[in-house]
Design a protein around this motif. Structure first.
Motif, PDB file in Angstrom:
ATOM      1  N   LYS A  61     -43.940  69.314 -33.650  1.00 33.67           N
ATOM      2  CA  LYS A  61     -44.419  69.949 -32.692  1.00 33.67           C
ATOM      3  C   LYS A  61     -44.549  70.854 -32.451  1.00 33.67           C
ATOM      4  O   LYS A  61     -46.218  71.390 -31.436  1.00 33.67           O
ATOM      5  CB  LYS A  61     -43.459  69.363 -31.624  1.00 33.67           C
ATOM      6  CG  LYS A  61     -42.366  69.253 -30.643  1.00 33.67           C
ATOM      7  CD  LYS A  61     -41.628  69.366 -30.256  1.00 33.67           C
ATOM      8  CE  LYS A  61     -41.000  67.852 -28.936  1.00 33.67           C
ATOM      9  NZ  LYS A  61     -40.301  68.684 -28.388  1.00 33.67           N
ATOM     10  N   ASN A  62     -45.413  72.165 -33.898  1.00 31.38           N
ATOM     11  CA  ASN A  62     -45.798  72.844 -33.919  1.00 31.38           C
ATOM     12  C   ASN A  62     -46.845  72.333 -34.208  1.00 31.38           C
ATOM     13  O   ASN A  62     -48.215  73.716 -34.287  1.00 31.38           O
ATOM     14  CB  ASN A  62     -45.031  74.134 -34.549  1.00 31.38           C
ATOM     15  CG  ASN A  62     -43.813  74.457 -34.385  1.00 31.38           C
ATOM     16  OD1 ASN A  62     -43.334  75.269 -33.364  1.00 31.38           O
ATOM     17  ND2 ASN A  62     -42.585  73.595 -35.165  1.00 31.38           N
ATOM     18  N   SER A  65     -49.316  70.827 -30.489  1.00 30.16           N
ATOM     19  CA  SER A  65     -49.086  71.492 -28.664  1.00 30.16           C
ATOM     20  C   SER A  65     -50.902  71.653 -28.501  1.00 30.16           C
ATOM     21  O   SER A  65     -52.030  71.147 -29.223  1.00 30.16           O
ATOM     22  CB  SER A  65     -48.836  73.198 -28.750  1.00 30.16           C
ATOM     23  OG  SER A  65     -49.078  73.957 -29.339  1.00 30.16           O
ATOM     24  N   LEU A  66     -51.246  71.844 -27.240  1.00 29.87           N
ATOM     25  CA  LEU A  66     -52.389  71.893 -26.828  1.00 29.87           C
ATOM     26  C   LEU A  66     -53.501  72.969 -27.501  1.00 29.87           C
ATOM     27  O   LEU A  66     -54.551  72.029 -27.653  1.00 29.87           O
ATOM     28  CB  LEU A  66     -52.433  72.258 -25.139  1.00 29.87           C
ATOM     29  CG  LEU A  66     -51.992  71.190 -24.520  1.00 29.87           C
ATOM     30  CD1 LEU A  66     -51.939  71.247 -23.204  1.00 29.87           C
ATOM     31  CD2 LEU A  66     -52.866  69.508 -24.453  1.00 29.87           C
ATOM     32  N   ILE A 236     -39.080  71.862 -19.409  1.00 28.05           N
ATOM     33  CA  ILE A 236     -40.050  73.309 -20.619  1.00 28.05           C
ATOM     34  C   ILE A 236     -40.248  74.352 -19.509  1.00 28.05           C
ATOM     35  O   ILE A 236     -40.035  74.821 -18.526  1.00 28.05           O
ATOM     36  CB  ILE A 236     -41.515  72.763 -20.372  1.00 28.05           C
ATOM     37  CG1 ILE A 236     -41.647  71.113 -20.445  1.00 28.05           C
ATOM     38  CG2 ILE A 236     -42.752  73.251 -21.458  1.00 28.05           C
ATOM     39  CD1 ILE A 236     -42.820  70.332 -20.484  1.00 28.05           C
ATOM     40  N   GLN A 240     -44.188  78.213 -21.726  1.00 30.24           N
ATOM     41  CA  GLN A 240     -45.090  76.757 -22.450  1.00 30.24           C
ATOM     42  C   GLN A 240     -45.943  76.276 -21.374  1.00 30.24           C
ATOM     43  O   GLN A 240     -46.727  76.134 -21.516  1.00 30.24           O
ATOM     44  CB  GLN A 240     -43.848  75.666 -22.717  1.00 30.24           C
ATOM     45  CG  GLN A 240     -42.832  76.134 -24.185  1.00 30.24           C
ATOM     46  CD  GLN A 240     -42.198  75.357 -23.950  1.00 30.24           C
ATOM     47  OE1 GLN A 240     -40.682  75.482 -23.401  1.00 30.24           O
ATOM     48  NE2 GLN A 240     -41.500  75.085 -25.421  1.00 30.24           N
ATOM     49  N   ASN A 244     -50.070  76.004 -21.590  1.00 32.03           N
ATOM     50  CA  ASN A 244     -50.363  74.745 -21.273  1.00 32.03           C
ATOM     51  C   ASN A 244     -51.532  74.770 -20.214  1.00 32.03           C
ATOM     52  O   ASN A 244     -53.132  74.384 -20.067  1.00 32.03           O
ATOM     53  CB  ASN A 244     -49.602  73.485 -21.293  1.00 32.03           C
ATOM     54  CG  ASN A 244     -48.489  72.835 -21.186  1.00 32.03           C
ATOM     55  OD1 ASN A 244     -48.828  73.946 -23.664  1.00 32.03           O
ATOM     56  ND2 ASN A 244     -47.987  72.148 -21.564  1.00 32.03           N
ATOM     57  N   THR A 247     -54.550  76.972 -21.804  1.00 23.95           N
ATOM     58  CA  THR A 247     -55.451  76.689 -22.346  1.00 23.95           C
ATOM     59  C   THR A 247     -56.167  75.570 -22.095  1.00 23.95           C
ATOM     60  O   THR A 247     -57.254  75.497 -22.950  1.00 23.95           O
ATOM     61  CB  THR A 247     -54.176  75.446 -23.317  1.00 23.95           C
ATOM     62  OG1 THR A 247     -53.651  76.587 -24.620  1.00 23.95           O
ATOM     63  CG2 THR A 247     -55.289  74.594 -24.436  1.00 23.95           C
ATOM     64  N   LEU A 293     -52.426  81.285 -30.190  1.00 29.72           N
ATOM     65  CA  LEU A 293     -50.776  80.789 -30.933  1.00 29.72           C
ATOM     66  C   LEU A 293     -49.956  81.830 -31.673  1.00 29.72           C
ATOM     67  O   LEU A 293     -49.316  81.651 -31.765  1.00 29.72           O
ATOM     68  CB  LEU A 293     -51.380  78.938 -31.077  1.00 29.72           C
ATOM     69  CG  LEU A 293     -50.221  78.321 -31.095  1.00 29.72           C
ATOM     70  CD1 LEU A 293     -50.066  78.645 -29.449  1.00 29.72           C
ATOM     71  CD2 LEU A 293     -50.645  77.126 -31.670  1.00 29.72           C
ATOM     72  N   THR A 297     -46.622  83.456 -31.163  1.00 26.52           N
ATOM     73  CA  THR A 297     -45.545  83.722 -31.564  1.00 26.52           C
ATOM     74  C   THR A 297     -45.307  84.642 -32.102  1.00 26.52           C
ATOM     75  O   THR A 297     -44.109  85.310 -32.738  1.00 26.52           O
ATOM     76  CB  THR A 297     -46.131  82.579 -33.475  1.00 26.52           C
ATOM     77  OG1 THR A 297     -46.366  80.530 -32.471  1.00 26.52           O
ATOM     78  CG2 THR A 297     -44.729  82.167 -33.654  1.00 26.52           C
ATOM     79  N   ASN A 318     -39.155  80.560 -27.002  1.00 28.69           N
ATOM     80  CA  ASN A 318     -39.853  80.997 -25.459  1.00 28.69           C
ATOM     81  C   ASN A 318     -38.807  81.223 -24.597  1.00 28.69           C
ATOM     82  O   ASN A 318     -39.470  82.114 -23.382  1.00 28.69           O
ATOM     83  CB  ASN A 318     -39.877  78.943 -25.173  1.00 28.69           C
ATOM     84  CG  ASN A 318     -41.217  79.598 -25.847  1.00 28.69           C
ATOM     85  OD1 ASN A 318     -43.095  79.979 -25.979  1.00 28.69           O
ATOM     86  ND2 ASN A 318     -41.405  77.512 -25.959  1.00 28.69           N
TER      87      ASN A 318
END
Length: 926
Positions: A61-62, A65-66, A236, A240, A244, A247, A293, A297, A318
């Protein structure tokens, strides 16, 4: 034999012999073979945790992401544009960021798992007719086990025998007062109140019991609520969703700009299609914030690290930002806002009232009252009351590392601590006046008494209990050292003061005694009936106790109100207690509405929504009702944080935008459902988390302003090239554009992600739900303010260098040394304007001087790195060829060094003017 487990409460009204028969058990318990077969059939007596995603899925998943996908595409674009090295660099950034994010999640989860311990390890069970220690997970329906003070209840069970049994059910009900339990059935008030049923996850505060397990594991009430928790899917997080959205916005902007430049290059400049395509791809890559990103993070990770130091463990990165957006906190009372420790606040005697103050235990033989030391030698009535309360007591309180360790009930512990505060030693009192006989507390008479030997001629019955059940047995009253007959006026006066205490949410307890006319023998004492002994009592006084608020909670509540965050108390406690505590610590005013669980059941969604708009407290609520409250708040558009420690809190914790569980007092289910765990169980830590959450969001926005600022001077050379139809050679090459994005900008941008919270951030309301990272303010500041200034300076630097080489008499060079020198100066000017920009972006409103010029070391490391990297690019032959650069002379460096200071001071002036205008507007409004 049963095929499935029934609920524990179903056995409350069943005769104990029928319970044995249904469970195929008896007074001597099960055989080992029976226990083995039942364990095979029903499984372990454990609470299943929420099913987690596989580590591989979490890891992947890391990287998908978009923003991660956009970075993968950016790498392909860079490689396709002929800049293979930078394309690989982009991918490396993505890989490092993904690994870093996964590591943070794994570390947080590992730390959380170490906290998840609730049920006892071993229980004393009868197997094959003999007592033996059995692992709690191995208990099955039909097992007979014993309990004593301090034990945790391992299963839902029917009581067979009980002596003075009191059980703390706050983990299930939220009610801070222990429940009296016995082998005789009484329905009781509220859920889990059956007198002969005890529940898994609760604790024995006083007495002993023998019970038979009737429901285990996920079939217990503890487990049933866990199932409700597990059925909730986590939504979500707002961060997040916003990332999204950001992005997509940046992708659309970058692609639109790329298409525009592609078409302009073909039809306006008449570039070849292939060359125009590479030119447009370079612009697309330039507008993608590759550092977003990693910065997000790192901002979250730094927030997590700072929160860990403030006793808050974040399970999901998050979550900390989500808490910063919280508009409502649904808070449990017991153990969260309060200390979960009963404390004597008032002592009332017919002749005098005392407000007990002071902290600690021993106080040199004096008790503090109204901040003044009272010598018990001069207060004989008070001395007698405290002595009676200490003698008629089965609880021990020891001081371990400066904290009270209680073996018994919180109510009795409060009386022992009162004794210690007064400088009396309970053990010494008991030694001097040994106990001869005890009449245990039971829920029928609501009293406990004991007969103590005062001296050779005196045997005294010491009694404590509820006022209504004690007063009717008191024909006498102690008044200023004299025993006299009690009058109706006395009874009215006592009842009035008791109502006053109740209105304040205090729990009162009556203290009385009786000196027997003659000394009884051991046989006479043994034959003495309870009702016969508890007669002809002398009423001494009342003690009024409360579960006091945490000291830090008052300031925490004030900060929440200043930050426009609403606090709603949701508790299983009584309405009087709930309102008293809520008003005392400042959550609500006296006008607040109190809604009980029964009233909540009768409310429609519309009625509940209207009630939630005002000041409100919820009392006597059940688990599913707490879930309903959180859902109703979310339906109103609120971002909800739900705090708690009990099983009853778990569904609401899972449903909430962020769940906050207590690490010390919290149950396994609550911790598993929560997003964040407070390791010190301190509500004040939530305020620190809110501040960190707001800082994280603010830092991401600061990064966005900073990174977008460089896009304008990066785009300006291409605009000049296009509008001049190629007469002005590109002042900045694609490789140099990517150098700024992936090289010089990255460390300062990440430095912004670790910025401390800005002064005054907690005096602002939470950001609106429809507010976005990329808003008008960000666009104006990045493009129309910082960006335009940087564009003007870098463009001037380009033409200034060309002027040194003979322009305009000599045409602008499109290749060769002079051209590389001019583009190098353009690149260097952008880098130095970014040095000013990163300092300006450190605060949005406050002065950087107030935040501390040197307080963020990573920012300064980034600025030094930028200059060093620039030097490497312009003075190393290999990089000169790769990045189309040329050496800078001393005059160029002097020009560059002069850029940041005036830009920084101009922005400081703008912030100062903005603050003055905001202050004047605030004054005019007030």
């Amino acid at each position: 034999m049963m095929d499935k487990q029934k609920r524990g409460r179903d056995y409350a009204t069943v005769n104990i012999d029928q319970v044995y028969q249904e469970l195929n058990s008896g007074q001597t318990g099960l055989s080992s073979e029976q226990a083995h077969n039942l364990l095979e059939k029903f499984g372990l007596n454990t609470i299943q945790k929420t099913k987690r995603e596989s580590q591989f899925k979490v890891f992947i998943k890391n990287f998908v992401s978009l923003m991660a996908i956009l970075l993968w595409v950016s790498g392909f674009v860079a490689i396709f544009a002929g800049t293979t090295e930078l394309g690989i660099a982009i991918w490396c950034v993505n890989i490092i960021n993904g690994l870093f994010s996964f590591y943070q999640q794994h570390a947080a989860q590992k730390a959380t798992d170490s906290l998840l311990k609730m049920l006892p390890s071993y229980t004393k069970v009868l197997r094959n007719g003999k007592p033996q220690q059995v692992e709690t997970s191995q208990i099955v329906p039909g097992d007979v086990f014993t309990l004593q003070a301090g034990d945790s209840v391992p299963t839902d069970a029917r009581i067979i025998e009980a002596i003075s049994l009191q059980v703390d059910e706050s983990a299930l009900t939220g009610e801070s007062v222990p429940e009296s339990k016995s082998a005789t059935y009484k329905k009781g008030d509220g859920q889990f109140a059956e007198s002969n049923i005890i529940y898994a996850g609760t604790n024995v505060g006083n007495g002993t019991a023998t019970a038979i397990a009737v429901a285990t594991g996920m079939h217990t009430e503890f487990g049933r609520i866990a199932k409700l928790t597990h059925s909730q899917k986590k939504t979500i997080s707002p961060l997040q969703l916003e990332l999204n959205r950001l992005t997509k916005q940046i992708s659309l902007i970058a692609i639109a700009i790329g298409i525009t430049f592609f078409l302009a290059a073909i039809f306006f400049v008449h570039y070849p299609v292939a060359k125009s395509f590479i030119f447009a791809l370079g612009m697309i890559v330039a507008f993608i914030p590759e550092g977003l990103l990693p910065t997000v993070t790192l901002s979250l990770a730094r927030g997590v690290q700072r929160m860990a130091k403030k006793h808050a463990l974040v399970k999901d990165l998050n979550s900390i930002e989500t808490l910063g957006e919280t508009t409502v906190i649904c808070s449990d009372k017991t153990g969260t806002l309060t200390q979960n420790q009963m404390t004597i606040d008032h002592v009332w005697l017919p002749s005098k009232e005392y407000q007990v103050t002071g902290k600690g235990y021993y106080n040199n033989g004096k008790i503090q009252v109204n901040q003044q030391d009272i010598d018990l030698k001069n207060e004989p009535d008070l001395n007698l009351l405290i002595t009676i309360a200490a003698l008629d007591n089965d609880t021990q309180v020891q001081e371990v590392d400066g904290k009270a360790k209680i073996l018994g009930t919180p109510t009795e512990a409060s009386l022992i601590i009162l004794t210690q505060k007064a400088g009396l030693d309970p053990d010494e009192l008991a030694k001097n006046s040994p106990r001869l006989r005890e009449f245990p507390f039971d829920s029928d008479r609501k009293r406990m008494s004991s007969i103590q030997k005062i001296d050779d001629q005196t045997q005294r019955l010491c009694l404590k209990g509820s006022l209504s059940d004690t007063l009717k047995h008191c024909p006498y009253i102690l008044d200023n050292g004299q025993v006299r007959d009690m009058t109706d006026d006395d009874r009215d006066k006592i009842s009035a003061i008791n109502k006053t205490y109740a209105a304040k949410g205090l729990r009162s307890m009556a203290i009385a005694y009786r000196d027997f006319a003659k000394v009884m023998t051991k046989d006479e004492l043994a034959q003495l009936e309870t009702e016969q002994a508890e007669q002809e009592l002398v009423f001494v006084g009342l003690t009024a106790m409360s579960d006091p608020p945490r000291e830090e909670v008052f300031d925490a509540v004030k900060k929440c109100h200043a930050a426009n965050i609403k606090i709603i108390m949701v508790t299983g406690d009584s309405t009087l207690t709930a309102k008293s505590v809520a008003t005392q610590i400042g959550i609500v005013s006296d006008q607040a509405r109190v809604v009980t669980g029964n009233e909540l059941d009768q409310m429609t969604d519309e009625e509940l929504g209207e009630a939630l708009a005002g000041e409100i407290i919820f009392a006597r609520v059940a688990p599913e009702q707490k879930y309903k409250i959180v859902s109703a708040l979310q339906a109103r558009g609120e971002i909800v944080a739900s705090t708690g420690d009990g099983v009853n809190d778990a569904p609401a914790l899972k449903k909430a935008d962020i769940g906050v569980a207590m690490g010390k007092m919290g149950t396994d289910v609550a911790k598993d459902a929560a997003d964040m765990i407070l390791t010190d169980d301190n509500f004040a830590s939530i305020v620190a988390a809110i501040e960190e959450g707001r800082a994280v969001y603010s830092n991401i926005q600061k990064f966005l302003i900073y990174i977008l600022t460089s896009n304008v001077p990066e785009a300006m050379p291409s605009i000049l090239f296009l509008f001049s139809r190629g007469l002005i050679p590109l002042p900045l090459t694609v490789m140099q554009i990517l150098t700024v994005d992936l090289g010089t900008d990255l460390i300062p941008a990440i430095g912004l992600g670790s910025e401390q919270s800005e002064p005054g951030i907690m005096n602002q309301p939470p950001r609106r739900r429809d507010a976005h990272l990329l808003n008008k303010g960000v666009i104006w500041k990045a493009f129309a303010w910082y960006g335009l200034i940087a564009s003007a300076i870098s463009t001037f630097a380009y033409f200034f260098t060309n002027m040194q080489n003979g322009w305009p008499e000599v045409a602008l060079a499109s290749s060769g040394y002079n051209y590389h020198e001019a583009t190098t100066m353009t690149l260097a000017a952008i880098i130095f304007t970014q040095i000013a920009a990163v300092m300006n972006c450190r605060t949005q409103k406050a002065s950087v001087f107030k935040a501390g010029i040197f307080s963020n070391r990573l920012i300064w490391v980034g600025m030094v790195f930028e200059i060093c990297l620039l030097a490497v690019l312009v003075y190393t032959p290999f990089f000169q060829g790769l990045f189309n650069t040329a050496p800078l002379n001393l005059r160029d460096w002097l020009f560059l060094i002069c850029i940041p200071i005036p830009l920084f001071l101009i922005e400081e002036l703008r912030k100062y003017v903005a603050r003055r205008i905001a202050a004047k507007q605030k004054v005019s409004v007030n």
